[in-house]
Design a protein around this motif. Structure first.
Motif, PDB file in Angstrom:
ATOM      1  N   ILE A 105      41.713 -19.074 -24.997  1.00 40.60           N
ATOM      2  CA  ILE A 105      40.422 -18.896 -25.678  1.00 40.60           C
ATOM      3  C   ILE A 105      39.279 -19.457 -24.816  1.00 40.60           C
ATOM      4  O   ILE A 105      38.215 -18.863 -24.723  1.00 40.60           O
ATOM      5  N   GLU A 108      38.874 -16.665 -22.112  1.00 40.83           N
ATOM      6  CA  GLU A 108      38.501 -15.295 -22.509  1.00 40.83           C
ATOM      7  C   GLU A 108      37.585 -15.254 -23.706  1.00 40.83           C
ATOM      8  O   GLU A 108      37.108 -14.198 -24.073  1.00 40.83           O
ATOM      9  N   LEU A 110      37.083 -15.605 -27.920  1.00 42.69           N
ATOM     10  CA  LEU A 110      37.911 -15.096 -29.022  1.00 42.69           C
ATOM     11  C   LEU A 110      37.981 -13.585 -28.929  1.00 42.69           C
ATOM     12  O   LEU A 110      36.963 -12.910 -28.795  1.00 42.69           O
ATOM     13  N   ARG A 111      39.192 -13.092 -28.979  1.00 44.94           N
ATOM     14  CA  ARG A 111      39.408 -11.643 -28.958  1.00 44.94           C
ATOM     15  C   ARG A 111      40.061 -11.227 -30.274  1.00 44.94           C
ATOM     16  O   ARG A 111      40.729 -12.021 -30.933  1.00 44.94           O
ATOM     17  N   PRO A 112      39.890  -9.953 -30.664  1.00 48.20           N
ATOM     18  CA  PRO A 112      40.399  -9.533 -31.974  1.00 48.20           C
ATOM     19  C   PRO A 112      41.918  -9.415 -32.057  1.00 48.20           C
ATOM     20  O   PRO A 112      42.462  -9.299 -33.149  1.00 48.20           O
ATOM     21  N   MET A 113      42.596  -9.479 -30.924  1.00 47.32           N
ATOM     22  CA  MET A 113      44.050  -9.351 -30.883  1.00 47.32           C
ATOM     23  C   MET A 113      44.446  -8.067 -31.626  1.00 47.32           C
ATOM     24  O   MET A 113      43.897  -7.029 -31.325  1.00 47.32           O
ATOM     25  N   ASP A 117      38.510  -6.793 -35.462  1.00 51.36           N
ATOM     26  CA  ASP A 117      37.418  -7.709 -35.169  1.00 51.36           C
ATOM     27  C   ASP A 117      37.961  -9.126 -35.114  1.00 51.36           C
ATOM     28  O   ASP A 117      39.026  -9.414 -35.643  1.00 51.36           O
ATOM     29  N   VAL A 118      37.171  -9.996 -34.517  1.00 53.81           N
ATOM     30  CA  VAL A 118      37.430 -11.429 -34.643  1.00 53.81           C
ATOM     31  C   VAL A 118      36.977 -11.848 -36.037  1.00 53.81           C
ATOM     32  O   VAL A 118      35.899 -11.441 -36.500  1.00 53.81           O
ATOM     33  N   HIS A 152      24.643  -9.588 -30.236  1.00 56.31           N
ATOM     34  CA  HIS A 152      25.981  -9.336 -30.788  1.00 56.31           C
ATOM     35  C   HIS A 152      25.859  -9.015 -32.272  1.00 56.31           C
ATOM     36  O   HIS A 152      25.171  -9.721 -33.003  1.00 56.31           O
ATOM     37  N   ALA A 165      32.894  -8.291 -32.799  1.00 54.69           N
ATOM     38  CA  ALA A 165      33.838  -7.650 -31.876  1.00 54.69           C
ATOM     39  C   ALA A 165      34.572  -8.673 -31.006  1.00 54.69           C
ATOM     40  O   ALA A 165      35.766  -8.521 -30.737  1.00 54.69           O
ATOM     41  N   ALA A 166      33.868  -9.695 -30.547  1.00 58.95           N
ATOM     42  CA  ALA A 166      34.459 -10.720 -29.680  1.00 58.95           C
ATOM     43  C   ALA A 166      33.479 -11.878 -29.590  1.00 58.95           C
ATOM     44  O   ALA A 166      32.298 -11.700 -29.850  1.00 58.95           O
ATOM     45  N   PRO A 168      32.372 -14.478 -26.716  1.00 67.36           N
ATOM     46  CA  PRO A 168      32.514 -15.002 -25.359  1.00 67.36           C
ATOM     47  C   PRO A 168      32.570 -16.529 -25.370  1.00 67.36           C
ATOM     48  O   PRO A 168      32.009 -17.164 -26.272  1.00 67.36           O
TER      49      PRO A 168
END
Ligand code: HQG
Length: 184
Positions: A105, A108, A110-113, A117-118, A152, A165-166, A168
Protein backbone atom coordinates in the motif's frame (compact mmCIF):
# COMPACT_ATOMS: atom_id res chain seq x y z
CA UNK A 1 -35.37 -16.57 11.30
CA UNK A 2 -32.57 -16.88 13.84
CA UNK A 3 -29.27 -14.97 13.52
CA UNK A 4 -27.55 -17.90 11.89
CA UNK A 5 -30.18 -18.30 9.17
CA UNK A 6 -30.21 -14.57 8.52
CA UNK A 7 -26.42 -14.46 8.13
CA UNK A 8 -26.52 -17.46 5.82
CA UNK A 9 -29.12 -15.89 3.58
CA UNK A 10 -27.25 -12.57 3.63
CA UNK A 11 -24.08 -14.32 2.46
CA UNK A 12 -25.99 -16.07 -0.32
CA UNK A 13 -27.43 -12.73 -1.43
CA UNK A 14 -23.96 -11.13 -1.39
CA UNK A 15 -22.58 -13.99 -3.45
CA UNK A 16 -25.28 -13.88 -6.10
CA UNK A 17 -26.04 -10.16 -6.25
CA UNK A 18 -22.38 -9.09 -6.24
CA UNK A 19 -20.18 -11.84 -7.53
CA UNK A 20 -21.71 -14.92 -9.11
CA UNK A 21 -25.31 -14.43 -10.31
CA UNK A 22 -24.79 -17.07 -12.99
CA UNK A 23 -24.28 -19.78 -10.37
CA UNK A 24 -28.04 -19.85 -9.79
CA UNK A 25 -28.93 -18.78 -13.32
CA UNK A 26 -29.54 -15.12 -12.53
CA UNK A 27 -28.89 -12.26 -14.85
CA UNK A 28 -28.43 -8.83 -13.31
CA UNK A 29 -29.28 -5.81 -15.42
CA UNK A 30 -26.75 -3.08 -16.15
CA UNK A 31 -27.43 -1.45 -12.79
CA UNK A 32 -27.11 -4.70 -10.87
CA UNK A 33 -30.87 -5.12 -10.39
CA UNK A 34 -32.92 -8.29 -10.60
CA UNK A 35 -36.62 -8.89 -10.04
CA UNK A 36 -37.36 -10.07 -6.51
CA UNK A 37 -39.62 -12.83 -7.86
CA UNK A 38 -36.91 -14.06 -10.20
CA UNK A 39 -34.38 -14.03 -7.35
CA UNK A 40 -36.69 -15.97 -5.01
CA UNK A 41 -37.36 -18.57 -7.69
CA UNK A 42 -33.63 -18.94 -8.33
CA UNK A 43 -32.76 -19.22 -4.62
CA UNK A 44 -35.50 -21.77 -3.97
CA UNK A 45 -37.04 -22.27 -0.52
CA UNK A 46 -36.64 -18.63 0.53
CA UNK A 47 -39.83 -16.71 1.29
CA UNK A 48 -40.46 -13.07 0.52
CA UNK A 49 -40.76 -12.47 4.27
CA UNK A 50 -37.28 -13.97 4.87
CA UNK A 51 -35.83 -11.80 2.14
CA UNK A 52 -37.46 -8.64 3.48
CA UNK A 53 -36.18 -9.47 6.96
CA UNK A 54 -32.58 -9.84 5.78
CA UNK A 55 -32.74 -6.65 3.72
CA UNK A 56 -34.27 -4.73 6.64
CA UNK A 57 -31.96 -6.01 9.36
CA UNK A 58 -28.66 -6.11 7.43
CA UNK A 59 -26.15 -4.40 9.74
CA UNK A 60 -24.61 -2.64 6.78
CA UNK A 61 -27.73 -2.21 4.65
CA UNK A 62 -26.06 -4.29 1.97
CA UNK A 63 -29.17 -4.64 -0.21
CA UNK A 64 -32.00 -2.42 -1.38
CA UNK A 65 -35.45 -3.30 -2.69
CA UNK A 66 -37.00 -0.68 -4.94
CA UNK A 67 -40.41 -1.51 -6.40
CA UNK A 68 -40.22 -5.00 -7.88
CA UNK A 69 -36.42 -5.10 -7.93
CA UNK A 70 -33.49 -5.77 -5.60
CA UNK A 71 -29.76 -5.09 -5.83
CA UNK A 72 -26.64 -4.96 -3.67
CA UNK A 73 -25.77 -1.41 -2.64
CA UNK A 74 -22.05 -1.89 -3.31
CA UNK A 75 -19.22 -4.41 -3.21
CA UNK A 76 -19.69 -5.96 -6.65
CA UNK A 77 -17.03 -7.79 -8.56
CA UNK A 78 -19.28 -8.37 -11.60
CA UNK A 79 -19.60 -5.45 -14.01
CA UNK A 80 -22.41 -3.17 -12.90
CA UNK A 81 -22.93 0.53 -13.24
CA UNK A 82 -24.38 1.76 -9.97
CA UNK A 83 -24.89 5.29 -11.35
CA UNK A 84 -24.13 6.90 -8.04
CA UNK A 85 -23.72 10.66 -8.23
CA UNK A 86 -20.34 12.18 -7.55
CA UNK A 87 -20.32 13.53 -3.98
CA UNK A 88 -18.10 15.81 -1.93
CA UNK A 89 -16.37 13.72 0.73
CA UNK A 90 -15.62 14.81 4.29
CA UNK A 91 -12.09 16.20 4.90
CA UNK A 92 -10.76 12.80 5.87
CA UNK A 93 -11.91 9.26 5.29
CA UNK A 94 -10.59 6.04 6.81
CA UNK A 95 -9.48 2.69 5.44
CA UNK A 96 -9.09 -0.40 7.58
CA UNK A 97 -6.49 -2.93 6.57
CA UNK A 98 -3.81 -5.17 8.15
CA UNK A 99 -0.04 -4.83 8.58
CA UNK A 100 0.87 -7.41 5.97
CA UNK A 101 -0.55 -5.22 3.16
CA UNK A 102 1.23 -2.03 4.27
CA UNK A 103 4.40 -2.38 2.19
CA UNK A 104 2.40 -2.77 -0.99
CA UNK A 105 0.00 0.00 0.00
CA UNK A 106 2.90 2.39 0.72
CA UNK A 107 4.28 1.65 -2.74
CA UNK A 108 1.08 1.55 -4.81
CA UNK A 109 -1.50 3.30 -2.68
CA UNK A 110 -4.92 1.71 -2.20
CA UNK A 111 -6.15 -0.27 -5.14
CA UNK A 112 -9.64 -1.74 -5.60
CA UNK A 113 -8.31 -5.31 -5.84
CA UNK A 114 -11.24 -7.57 -6.82
CA UNK A 115 -13.90 -4.88 -6.32
CA UNK A 116 -14.82 -1.93 -8.53
CA UNK A 117 -13.63 0.74 -6.15
CA UNK A 118 -11.58 1.31 -3.06
CA UNK A 119 -13.93 1.28 -0.07
CA UNK A 120 -13.47 4.04 2.50
CA UNK A 121 -15.30 4.64 5.76
CA UNK A 122 -16.54 7.87 7.27
CA UNK A 123 -15.50 6.83 10.77
CA UNK A 124 -12.42 5.29 12.30
CA UNK A 125 -14.58 2.74 14.12
CA UNK A 126 -16.04 1.38 10.91
CA UNK A 127 -12.59 1.21 9.31
CA UNK A 128 -11.31 -0.70 12.32
CA UNK A 129 -14.09 -3.23 11.94
CA UNK A 130 -13.35 -3.62 8.21
CA UNK A 131 -9.64 -4.20 8.94
CA UNK A 132 -10.42 -6.60 11.78
CA UNK A 133 -11.96 -9.05 9.28
CA UNK A 134 -8.36 -9.97 8.39
CA UNK A 135 -6.42 -9.64 11.65
CA UNK A 136 -5.20 -6.85 13.93
CA UNK A 137 -6.61 -3.77 12.21
CA UNK A 138 -4.48 -0.89 10.95
CA UNK A 139 -6.38 2.28 10.11
CA UNK A 140 -5.14 4.53 7.31
CA UNK A 141 -6.30 8.13 7.12
CA UNK A 142 -7.09 9.38 3.62
CA UNK A 143 -6.76 13.08 2.82
CA UNK A 144 -10.04 13.14 0.93
CA UNK A 145 -10.18 16.93 0.72
CA UNK A 146 -6.83 17.04 -1.10
CA UNK A 147 -7.85 14.22 -3.42
CA UNK A 148 -11.10 15.97 -4.23
CA UNK A 149 -9.23 19.25 -4.85
CA UNK A 150 -6.90 17.37 -7.21
CA UNK A 151 -9.81 16.04 -9.25
CA UNK A 152 -10.36 12.53 -7.85
CA UNK A 153 -14.05 11.61 -7.93
CA UNK A 154 -15.81 10.21 -4.88
CA UNK A 155 -19.16 8.50 -4.70
CA UNK A 156 -21.12 7.39 -1.69
CA UNK A 157 -23.23 4.22 -1.77
CA UNK A 158 -26.75 4.08 -0.41
CA UNK A 159 -25.35 2.46 2.74
CA UNK A 160 -22.76 5.14 3.41
CA UNK A 161 -19.61 3.53 2.01
CA UNK A 162 -17.33 6.03 0.24
CA UNK A 163 -16.01 4.80 -3.08
CA UNK A 164 -13.13 6.03 -5.22
CA UNK A 165 -11.13 4.46 -8.03
CA UNK A 166 -7.78 4.43 -6.19
CA UNK A 167 -5.88 6.32 -3.49
CA UNK A 168 -2.31 7.24 -4.47
CA UNK A 169 0.18 6.85 -1.60
CA UNK A 170 0.69 10.60 -1.18
CA UNK A 171 -2.82 10.99 0.25
CA UNK A 172 -2.38 8.33 2.95
CA UNK A 173 -1.31 8.70 6.56
CA UNK A 174 -0.78 5.81 8.90
CA UNK A 175 -2.63 6.26 12.11
CA UNK A 176 -0.65 5.57 15.24
CA UNK A 177 -2.52 5.00 18.49
CA UNK A 178 -2.74 8.44 20.09
CA UNK A 179 -0.04 9.24 22.62
CA UNK A 180 -1.17 10.18 26.11
CA UNK A 181 -1.04 13.97 26.47
CA UNK A 182 0.80 13.86 29.77
CA UNK A 183 3.22 11.07 30.56
CA UNK A 184 3.25 9.96 34.11
C1 HQG B 1 -6.08 -4.27 0.56
C2 HQG B 1 -16.86 -5.44 3.50
C3 HQG B 1 -2.12 -4.77 -1.21
C4 HQG B 1 -7.14 -3.55 1.33
C5 HQG B 1 -16.17 -4.48 4.42
C6 HQG B 1 -8.05 -4.71 1.76
C7 HQG B 1 -16.04 -3.24 3.59
C8 HQG B 1 -4.12 -3.73 -0.83
C9 HQG B 1 -7.93 -5.68 0.61
C10 HQG B 1 -15.99 -3.77 2.18
C11 HQG B 1 -3.74 -2.68 -1.70
C12 HQG B 1 -9.14 -5.65 -0.31
C13 HQG B 1 -14.64 -3.57 1.55
C14 HQG B 1 -2.47 -2.74 -2.31
C15 HQG B 1 -5.71 -2.27 -0.95
N1 HQG B 1 -1.72 -3.81 -2.04
N2 HQG B 1 -3.32 -4.78 -0.59
N3 HQG B 1 -2.04 -1.79 -3.16
N4 HQG B 1 -4.76 -1.79 -1.75
N5 HQG B 1 -5.34 -3.44 -0.39
O1 HQG B 1 -12.52 -6.88 0.90
O2 HQG B 1 -11.87 -2.44 2.00
O3 HQG B 1 -19.27 -7.30 4.29
O4 HQG B 1 -11.93 -5.91 -1.39
O5 HQG B 1 -6.60 -2.84 2.43
O6 HQG B 1 -16.88 -4.30 5.62
O7 HQG B 1 -11.36 -4.71 3.05
O8 HQG B 1 -18.65 -7.12 1.87
O9 HQG B 1 -11.90 -4.43 0.59
O10 HQG B 1 -7.59 -5.30 2.93
O11 HQG B 1 -17.08 -2.33 3.71
O12 HQG B 1 -20.50 -5.71 2.81
O13 HQG B 1 -6.79 -5.28 -0.14
O14 HQG B 1 -16.29 -5.15 2.28
O15 HQG B 1 -18.24 -5.24 3.44
O16 HQG B 1 -10.21 -6.26 0.39
O17 HQG B 1 -13.63 -4.15 2.36
P1 HQG B 1 -11.72 -5.94 0.07
P2 HQG B 1 -12.12 -3.89 2.08
P3 HQG B 1 -19.22 -6.42 3.07
Amino acid sequence: MDDHARTRLSKRLSLHLRHAPEKIGLQLDAGGWVDVDVLLAALGGVTRADLDEVVRTSDKQRFVIEGPRIRANQGHSVAVELDLPVAVPPEVLFHGTVARFLDAIRREGLRPMARHDVHLSATRDTAERVGARRGAPVVLVVDAAAMQADGHAFRVSANGVWLTAAVPPGYLREQRPSEPLVSS
